[in-house]
Design a protein around this motif. Sequence first.
Motif, PDB file in Angstrom:
ATOM      1  N   LYS A   1       0.824  -1.207   0.000  1.00 59.37           N
ATOM      2  CA  LYS A   1       0.000   0.000   0.000  1.00 59.37           C
ATOM      3  C   LYS A   1       0.863   1.264   0.000  1.00 59.37           C
ATOM      4  O   LYS A   1       0.586   2.209  -0.740  1.00 59.37           O
ATOM      5  N   VAL A   2       1.905   1.278   0.808  1.00 57.04           N
ATOM      6  CA  VAL A   2       2.792   2.448   0.868  1.00 57.04           C
ATOM      7  C   VAL A   2       3.505   2.632  -0.467  1.00 57.04           C
ATOM      8  O   VAL A   2       3.564   3.753  -1.008  1.00 57.04           O
TER       9      VAL A   2
ATOM     10  N   SER B   1      -1.833  -4.203  -6.712  1.00 58.53           N
ATOM     11  CA  SER B   1      -2.378  -2.921  -6.274  1.00 58.53           C
ATOM     12  C   SER B   1      -2.739  -3.016  -4.794  1.00 58.53           C
ATOM     13  O   SER B   1      -2.753  -4.108  -4.214  1.00 58.53           O
ATOM     14  N   ALA B   2      -3.036  -1.872  -4.181  1.00 63.61           N
ATOM     15  CA  ALA B   2      -3.471  -1.877  -2.777  1.00 63.61           C
ATOM     16  C   ALA B   2      -4.723  -2.734  -2.637  1.00 63.61           C
ATOM     17  O   ALA B   2      -4.836  -3.530  -1.695  1.00 63.61           O
TER      18      ALA B   2
ATOM     19  N   GLU C   1       2.581   1.647  -3.407  1.00 62.75           N
ATOM     20  CA  GLU C   1       1.641   2.112  -4.425  1.00 62.75           C
ATOM     21  C   GLU C   1       1.362   3.604  -4.248  1.00 62.75           C
ATOM     22  O   GLU C   1       1.322   4.348  -5.230  1.00 62.75           O
ATOM     23  N   SER C   2       1.200   4.049  -3.008  1.00 63.20           N
ATOM     24  CA  SER C   2       0.919   5.473  -2.769  1.00 63.20           C
ATOM     25  C   SER C   2       2.087   6.362  -3.212  1.00 63.20           C
ATOM     26  O   SER C   2       1.896   7.527  -3.542  1.00 63.20           O
TER      27      SER C   2
END
Length: 110
Positions: free
Chosen positions: A31-32, A55-56, A34-35
């Motif tokens: 998640k990090v 993806s997240a 991807e962000s």
Amino acid sequence: MHRYQNNAFRVLGLTPAASIKDIMQRVNEIKVKESLGMHTAYDYDFAWMGPVDRSAQGAISALQRLENPKTRLKEEMCWFWFDTDKDKQAVECLVAGNRQSAHEIWKEIV
């Protein structure tokens, strides 16, 4: 092939021996990354299996499948186990893209 291509362990780049703590850490890592717009790749991506949804949302979906004991068992049954040295050797061949050698190693066991 779909069951393998989108296997939760493949999405998270983990083995079936991963603990819930390991799984949560990997989901957060994905998640990090991807962000931040970073590409995430792991040893068990196996390009010959096709694209992996990292993806997240894909990571969260994988987490949900691994939190449930019944769906986790299904995911475990459809992924690579590292029980013996031969298994480890065969998976190393797969990581290197050498499916034929992996097949021959597992064929010896059978």
